[in-house]
Design a protein around this motif. Structure first.
Motif, PDB file in Angstrom:
ATOM      1  N   GLU A  14      12.848 -32.414  33.301  1.00  0.00           N
ATOM      2  CA  GLU A  14      13.068 -32.709  34.632  1.00  0.00           C
ATOM      3  C   GLU A  14      13.534 -31.454  35.301  1.00  0.00           C
ATOM      4  OE1 GLU A  14      13.124 -36.117  32.672  1.00  0.00           O
ATOM      5  OE2 GLU A  14      14.465 -34.778  32.338  1.00  0.00           O
TER       6      GLU A  14
ATOM      7  N   HIS B 170       3.410 -30.833  35.775  1.00  0.00           N
ATOM      8  CA  HIS B 170       5.074 -31.884  35.466  1.00  0.00           C
ATOM      9  C   HIS B 170       4.117 -33.208  35.177  1.00  0.00           C
ATOM     10  CE1 HIS B 170       7.398 -28.137  36.061  1.00  0.00           C
ATOM     11  NE2 HIS B 170       6.836 -28.454  36.930  1.00  0.00           N
TER      12      HIS B 170
ATOM     13  N   GLU C  93      15.743 -32.543  40.167  1.00  0.00           N
ATOM     14  CA  GLU C  93      14.651 -34.132  40.528  1.00  0.00           C
ATOM     15  C   GLU C  93      16.035 -34.952  40.654  1.00  0.00           C
ATOM     16  OE1 GLU C  93      11.201 -35.470  40.627  1.00  0.00           O
ATOM     17  OE2 GLU C  93      11.650 -33.813  40.176  1.00  0.00           O
TER      18      GLU C  93
ATOM     19  N   ARG D 178       9.914 -40.104  32.051  1.00  0.00           N
ATOM     20  CA  ARG D 178      10.332 -39.070  32.030  1.00  0.00           C
ATOM     21  C   ARG D 178      10.520 -39.168  33.825  1.00  0.00           C
ATOM     22  NH1 ARG D 178       4.502 -35.610  31.987  1.00  0.00           N
ATOM     23  NH2 ARG D 178       5.444 -35.212  29.712  1.00  0.00           N
TER      24      ARG D 178
ATOM     25  N   LEU E 211      10.328 -38.422  36.502  1.00  0.00           N
ATOM     26  CA  LEU E 211      10.150 -36.922  38.225  1.00  0.00           C
ATOM     27  C   LEU E 211      10.155 -39.113  38.825  1.00  0.00           C
ATOM     28  CD1 LEU E 211       7.244 -35.044  35.657  1.00  0.00           C
ATOM     29  CD2 LEU E 211       9.888 -34.980  36.946  1.00  0.00           C
TER      30      LEU E 211
ATOM     31  N   THR F 195      17.569 -38.205  32.412  1.00  0.00           N
ATOM     32  CA  THR F 195      16.987 -36.820  31.851  1.00  0.00           C
ATOM     33  C   THR F 195      17.035 -36.831  30.978  1.00  0.00           C
ATOM     34  OG1 THR F 195      18.847 -36.153  33.669  1.00  0.00           O
ATOM     35  CG2 THR F 195      18.688 -34.949  31.572  1.00  0.00           C
TER      36      THR F 195
END
Length: 375
Positions: free
Chosen positions: A296, A128, A300, A157, A159, A305
């Motif tokens: 995602e 990921h 998360e 992203r 994350l 998003t």
């Protein structure tokens, strides 16, 4: 009144639907008023007299940043933004210039590293793009670089990177951890007391543009060698004074100080929890929009998003259509934002804590229409 309702009522009415806090959030009335009052005070008494009068507010801002980072308030330096903060730090770096960072590192950060002569190596990640802490610990233990740099939350992203775990690894190895918290400060828990941490004002903390912050651990600060003023001048300035030497937008710094104070007053932990909830709501709303894939995981704990087109839609055209036709503000993240990870542009939605489920449903409908019309 809920936390989200309080946040919204403290701001001017939005024109449309603002889903772009990861780019630039909306300032509160209090922040706008504080910034304007300082600018007016400069006109009344002169800029330098006004700056002296603003010292208590700026000190409070430094103390608030210290509370969010775990670093001392007297080692917090105001900058013009996150890029400026990183350049200040790396241009002052003593000795070896090597840095380890994620493959998905922010493009402008990579440019600043290169401009300051740093040799970049990649940290290990999973499928990921999340840091593999155990593998990183072994890798760093064999040959630690001068700097371990972690962007705790990327702009392309959403994350959450394992910041606290990496901080423990770096502490055990005696490695200097530098944290890019431009997306993370006010969004995730950043109080890990790293060697250095830097951020901007305008994102999740909802301060003015053109302001940033760099916080330093005293051990690192004592070793830095700022370029200006030239060291050979032997001026009686501390490293912190040299780093913040020069002209400044004091009004913006006053506004930022008020913004970060508002964040702490609302409750940093409550804000983090609410942003995580907003992220889940957003992914639930967008999960079935035709022509897009949510990047995602549903749970998360971030409010960013990312959407990848699956049917050939152009994120830049879709973004423009959403603004022009529906007043919905999002971001198109181009490849250069993460040049060694992104292979194509993506669309990013980043609502703040005031967004409602109905608004997210409106966005999902608008996105479907935009995809059909502009994709």
């Amino acid at each position: 009144m809920s936390l989200g309702e309080q946040w919204r009522s403290a701001r001017p009415k939005v024109a449309g639907l603002h889903l772009d806090s990861a780019a630039c959030s909306r300032q509160s009335f209090a922040v706008l008023d504080a910034t304007a009052r300082h600018a007016r005070h400069e006109a009344e008494v002169g800029g330098y007299v006004a700056a002296e009068a603003a010292a208590p507010v700026l000190d409070a801002g430094r103390a608030a940043v210290a509370a969010l980072t775990g670093l001392p308030a007297d080692h917090v330096v105001f900058t013009t933004g996150a890029n400026h903060a990183l350049d200040l730090l790396l241009s002052s770096w003593p000795g070896e210039r090597t840095v380890a960072c994620l493959p998905g590192e922010y493009g402008p950060n990579l440019a600043i590293m290169a401009a300051n002569g740093f040799d970049v190596r990649a940290l290990p990640v999973d499928g990921h793009g999340r840091l593999d802490v155990d593998t990183a610990a072994r890798q760093l233990g064999v040959g630690p670089p001068a700097v371990v740099h972690l962007t705790a939350l990327a702009s392309h992203r959403g994350l959450k990177q394992p910041l606290a775990a990496l901080a423990d690894v770096c502490r055990d190895l005696g490695a200097a951890l530098v944290v890019d918290a431009a997306q993370a400060l006010g969004h995730l828990d950043c109080a890990v007391r790293p060697a250095a941490i830097y951020s901007s004002s305008r994102k999740w903390l909802a301060g003015p543009r053109g302001v940033g912050v760099l916080a330093l651990h005293p051990d690192l600060a004592s070793r830095l060698r700022p370029r200006l003023p030239p060291p050979e001048w032997n001026l009686s300035l501390t490293v912190i004074e040299r780093l913040q030497h020069g002209e400044a937008n004091v009004a913006g710094r006053v506004g930022f100080s008020v913004a970060v104070g508002e964040h702490l007053a609302a409750g940093a932990e409550q804000m983090r929890a609410r942003l995580a909830e907003i992220g889940r709501w957003t992914r639930e709303a967008l999960n079935d929009v035709p022509g897009w894939r949510v990047v995602e995981p549903l749970d998360e704990p971030t409010a960013i998003t990312t959407l990848t087109p699956t049917g050939g839609a152009d994120p830049q055209k879709v973004r423009a259509w959403l603004i022009d036709e529906r007043g919905v503000v999002t971001t198109c993240a181009e490849v250069q934002r993460a040049p060694f990870e992104l292979t194509a542009p993506v669309l990013r939605a980043s609502p703040h804590i005031d967004v409602t489920r109905d608004e997210l449903a409106q966005f999902a409908e608008a996105l479907a229409d935009a995809t059909a019309e502009a994709g």
